[in-house]
Scaffold this active site. Structure first.
Site, PDB file in Angstrom:
ATOM      1  CG  ASP A  52      -1.670   1.251   1.459  1.00 24.31           C
ATOM      2  OD1 ASP A  52      -1.673   2.106   0.537  1.00 24.31           O
ATOM      3  OD2 ASP A  52      -2.272   1.399   2.533  1.00 24.31           O
ATOM      4  CD  GLU A 131      35.474  10.197   4.643  1.00 26.24           C
ATOM      5  OE1 GLU A 131      35.950  10.423   5.765  1.00 26.24           O
ATOM      6  OE2 GLU A 131      35.771  10.867   3.644  1.00 26.24           O
ATOM      7  CD  GLU A 133      32.467  11.793  11.057  1.00 24.33           C
ATOM      8  OE1 GLU A 133      33.687  11.936  10.910  1.00 24.33           O
ATOM      9  OE2 GLU A 133      31.692  12.746  11.257  1.00 24.33           O
ATOM     10  CD  GLU A 188      35.985  10.825  13.058  1.00 20.88           C
ATOM     11  OE1 GLU A 188      36.460  11.745  13.740  1.00 20.88           O
ATOM     12  OE2 GLU A 188      36.334  10.616  11.889  1.00 20.88           O
ATOM     13  CD  GLU A 195      35.055   8.257   9.037  1.00 19.84           C
ATOM     14  OE1 GLU A 195      34.903   9.365   9.581  1.00 19.84           O
ATOM     15  OE2 GLU A 195      35.780   8.074   8.048  1.00 19.84           O
ATOM     16  CG  HIS A 244      33.596  13.990   5.069  1.00 24.72           C
ATOM     17  ND1 HIS A 244      34.846  13.897   5.646  1.00 24.72           N
ATOM     18  CD2 HIS A 244      32.935  14.961   5.752  1.00 24.72           C
ATOM     19  CE1 HIS A 244      34.951  14.772   6.629  1.00 24.72           C
ATOM     20  NE2 HIS A 244      33.801  15.427   6.723  1.00 24.72           N
ATOM     21  NE  ARG A 317      42.112  16.239   6.551  1.00 23.94           N
ATOM     22  CZ  ARG A 317      41.687  14.986   6.383  1.00 23.94           C
ATOM     23  NH1 ARG A 317      40.495  14.634   6.768  1.00 23.94           N
ATOM     24  NH2 ARG A 317      42.485  14.075   5.853  1.00 23.94           N
ATOM     25  CD  GLU A 334      36.641  14.549   2.342  1.00 23.06           C
ATOM     26  OE1 GLU A 334      37.450  15.496   2.457  1.00 23.06           O
ATOM     27  OE2 GLU A 334      36.588  13.610   3.157  1.00 23.06           O
ATOM     28  NE  ARG A 336      36.102  18.742   5.159  1.00 23.42           N
ATOM     29  CZ  ARG A 336      36.770  17.845   5.876  1.00 23.42           C
ATOM     30  NH1 ARG A 336      37.243  16.757   5.305  1.00 23.42           N
ATOM     31  NH2 ARG A 336      36.967  18.020   7.167  1.00 23.42           N
TER      32      ARG A 336
HETATM   33  P1  ADP Z   1      39.287  10.703   4.779  1.00 26.68           P
HETATM   34  O1  ADP Z   1      40.748  10.852   4.516  1.00 26.68           O
HETATM   35  O2  ADP Z   1      38.525  11.893   4.296  1.00 26.68           O
HETATM   36  O3  ADP Z   1      38.973  10.356   6.219  1.00 26.68           O
HETATM   37  P2  ADP Z   1      38.433   7.971   4.166  1.00 26.68           P
HETATM   38  O4  ADP Z   1      39.653   7.143   3.970  1.00 26.68           O
HETATM   39  O5  ADP Z   1      37.722   7.879   5.486  1.00 26.68           O
HETATM   40  O6  ADP Z   1      38.816   9.499   3.821  1.00 26.68           O
HETATM   41  O7  ADP Z   1      37.363   7.636   3.032  1.00 26.68           O
HETATM   42  C1  ADP Z   1      37.670   7.738   1.670  1.00 26.68           C
HETATM   43  C2  ADP Z   1      36.550   7.131   0.845  1.00 26.68           C
HETATM   44  O8  ADP Z   1      36.793   7.448  -0.536  1.00 26.68           O
HETATM   45  C3  ADP Z   1      36.482   5.599   0.914  1.00 26.68           C
HETATM   46  O9  ADP Z   1      35.132   5.190   0.971  1.00 26.68           O
HETATM   47  C4  ADP Z   1      37.119   5.185  -0.427  1.00 26.68           C
HETATM   48  O10 ADP Z   1      36.707   3.897  -0.903  1.00 26.68           O
HETATM   49  C5  ADP Z   1      36.601   6.282  -1.322  1.00 26.68           C
HETATM   50  N1  ADP Z   1      37.292   6.395  -2.632  1.00 26.68           N
HETATM   51  C6  ADP Z   1      38.551   6.034  -2.985  1.00 26.68           C
HETATM   52  N2  ADP Z   1      38.766   6.233  -4.302  1.00 26.68           N
HETATM   53  C7  ADP Z   1      37.611   6.748  -4.811  1.00 26.68           C
HETATM   54  C8  ADP Z   1      37.183   7.168  -6.124  1.00 26.68           C
HETATM   55  N3  ADP Z   1      37.980   7.120  -7.175  1.00 26.68           N
HETATM   56  N4  ADP Z   1      35.912   7.617  -6.247  1.00 26.68           N
HETATM   57  C9  ADP Z   1      35.077   7.702  -5.194  1.00 26.68           C
HETATM   58  N5  ADP Z   1      35.427   7.320  -3.960  1.00 26.68           N
HETATM   59  C10 ADP Z   1      36.674   6.854  -3.750  1.00 26.68           C
HETATM   60 MG    MG Z   2      36.688  12.678   4.906  1.00 23.55          MG
HETATM   61 MG    MG Z   3      35.424  11.309   9.933  1.00 26.52          MG
HETATM   62 MG    MG Z   4      37.323   9.339   7.046  1.00 28.88          MG
END
Ligand code: ADP
Ligand code: MG
Ligand code: MG
Ligand code: MG
Ligand code: MG
Length: 445
Positions: A52, A131, A133, A188, A195, A244, A317, A334, A336
């Protein structure tokens, strides 16, 4: 490798799966499910399960309420916490279809698929790695969350081997059994905050994974007597929960990362710069999708690692859009601002559409901001063309309604449903008389 019905039947036999949960999400990204028996698998796989739609937030009106679930076989998983010697339970994530077999336009999964298909026609596939959290809170006797966090750790802290750590490792193992590739797991910055990162994949798979991730985290936490929350800012004065979003475009034919260009000074391609420009242009009008709650805007304040200003940087950052140092296949942007209360299907679709619009319109990227934006004065920011993210849900809703991205991403039907839901939420908050007001005004005035 695509999962076949035959291989699913094999797993069902091996693991004695007797029940199947057919799952989908409403417009807030909230997981819904109906349970069937494994004997019904053939019919279920053909999309014969009706529900539904008028009882699901943001779905169809009462006069067109019959909708059907079409399981995506690739999302089949046996639920590790249900496994015993005799029985276990499985699940599928489903797309929602109309009685005539066409895709239902209000289903968030279908909405993301539309963006994926449009990108594909333009020669791109979309990769996403989020990412997410979360906080772990203690529960009271009734199982309701309290305001007591479950541990006292800080960023990357290993010892002591507390409850928070045990839960996080159990979540990690559970996700692994369900087919996730986990890249890292850590405490974190805030007390009680964690995370766990899983590997990026195509946009639809990742939105499915984010949905599953939130469910698994909450489920496992509850087994330890804790409550997990992805609420953006659960504790005033501490970092909030972000999501992120790392995103890259790959070229369809060659499978090459379209953001990488070794000849550029930053080794970024023209496409990457235009994509960043698209994000910066459209972020105010998609913030209501990436930051959907009243509470989301209590996270986007100075001093807690969350962005408040619209700028990009290759390293900084404090910027809204950061370019992580990895190059080659890992070249990505990235963003954020998103938080994990967002519907991931909407959030990824909005971010991709905004970036791709930048590419298609050949947008010029603004100056990179290398300095710490938080230590600039308002006048300095103005001089350098750095504007603010929306500061309330009310502002975001207005921008979503008047901007182009909302309609492009959601289509007219889902946009109207979403706007009316969010306007009601904002209005309910706007007229509430809060504890803050009583503390501040009651005695004095
Ligand atoms: P941070 O340094 O910001 O804490 P993380 O290591 O926690 O980053 O997370 C990085 C994320 O980006 C992971 O999920 C990773 O698989 C992803 N990632 C890596 N290469 C690529 C890509 N080419 N395109 C999209 N995401 C990617
Ligand atoms: Mg990050
Ligand atoms: Mg984090
Ligand atoms: Mg991270
Ligand atoms: Mg009924």
């Amino acid at each position: 490798t695509l999962t076949t019905l035959a291989s699913i039947k094999e797993t069902i036999k091996q693991k004695h799966v007797d029940l199947l949960h057919l799952q989908f999400v409403d417009i807030e990204g909230t997981l819904k499910q109906v349970t069937v028996t494994t004997e019904q698998l053939e019919d279920v796989a053909e999309g014969k399960t009706m529900f539904d739609g008028s009882s699901i937030t943001g779905f169809s009106p009462i006069n067109k309420s019959d909708l059907y679930l079409l399981p995506d076989l690739n999302t089949f998983a046996v639920l590790p916490w249900t496994e015993t010697e005799d029985y276990s339970e499985g699940r599928f994530l489903c797309s929602v279809i109309n009685p005539d077999g066409t895709l239902f336009e209000g289903d968030p999964r279908n909405i993301l698929k539309k963006t994926v298909d449009e990108a594909s026609e333009k020669g791109f596939s979309i990769n996403v790695g989020p990412e997410l959290e979360f906080f772990l809170f203690e529960a009271d006797d009734k199982g309701n969350p309290t305001n007591q966090v479950a541990d006292v750790g800080g960023y990357f802290e290993p010892a002591p081997y507390d409850l928070g750590e045990k839960v996080r490792l159990e979540i990690y193992r559970t996700l692994k059994k369900m087919g996730f590739t986990i890249e890292a797991s850590h405490h974190e910055v805030a007390v009680g905050q964690h995370e766990i990162n899983f590997k990026y994949d195509d946009a639809l798979t990742t939105a499915d994974n984010a949905t599953t991730f939130k469910w698994v985290v909450k489920t496992v936490a509850q087994q330890f007597g804790l409550r997990a929350t992805f609420m953006p800012k659960p504790i005033f004065g501490e970092n909030g929960n972000g999501m992120h979003v790392n995103m890259s475009l790959f070229q369809n034919e060659e499978g090459k990362n379209a953001f990488y260009d070794e000849t550029d000074s930053r080794q970024l391609s023209e496409t990457a710069y235009q994509f960043i420009a698209g994000l910066l242009k459209h972020v105010p009008s998609f913030a209501a999708l990436t930051n959907p709650l009243v509470n989301s805007y209590k996270r986007l304040v100075p001093g807690y690692e969350a962005p408040c200003y619209i700028a990009w940087s290759a390293s900084n950052r404090s910027a809204l859009v950061r370019i992580p140092a990895t190059r080659g296949a890992g070249t990505r942007v990235e963003i954020r601002c998103p938080d994990p209360s967002a519907n991931p299907y909407y959030a990824f679709a909005a971010i991709a559409q905004a970036g791709i619009d930048g590419v298609e319109s050949n947008l010029a990227v603004p100056e990179e901001i290398i300095d710490d934006i938080f230590s600039m004065t308002e006048i300095e920011r103005e001089e350098r063309g750095i504007s603010n993210l929306p500061t309330t849900l009310g502002e975001s809703i207005q921008a979503l309604e008047s901007g182009e991205i909302g309609k492009k991403v959601l289509g007219e039907f889902a946009l109207q449903e979403y706007l009316s839901l969010k306007k009601a939420e904002w209005n309910s908050y706007r007229i509430a008389v809060t504890g803050w007001e009583l503390d501040r005004y009651q005695a004095k005035f």
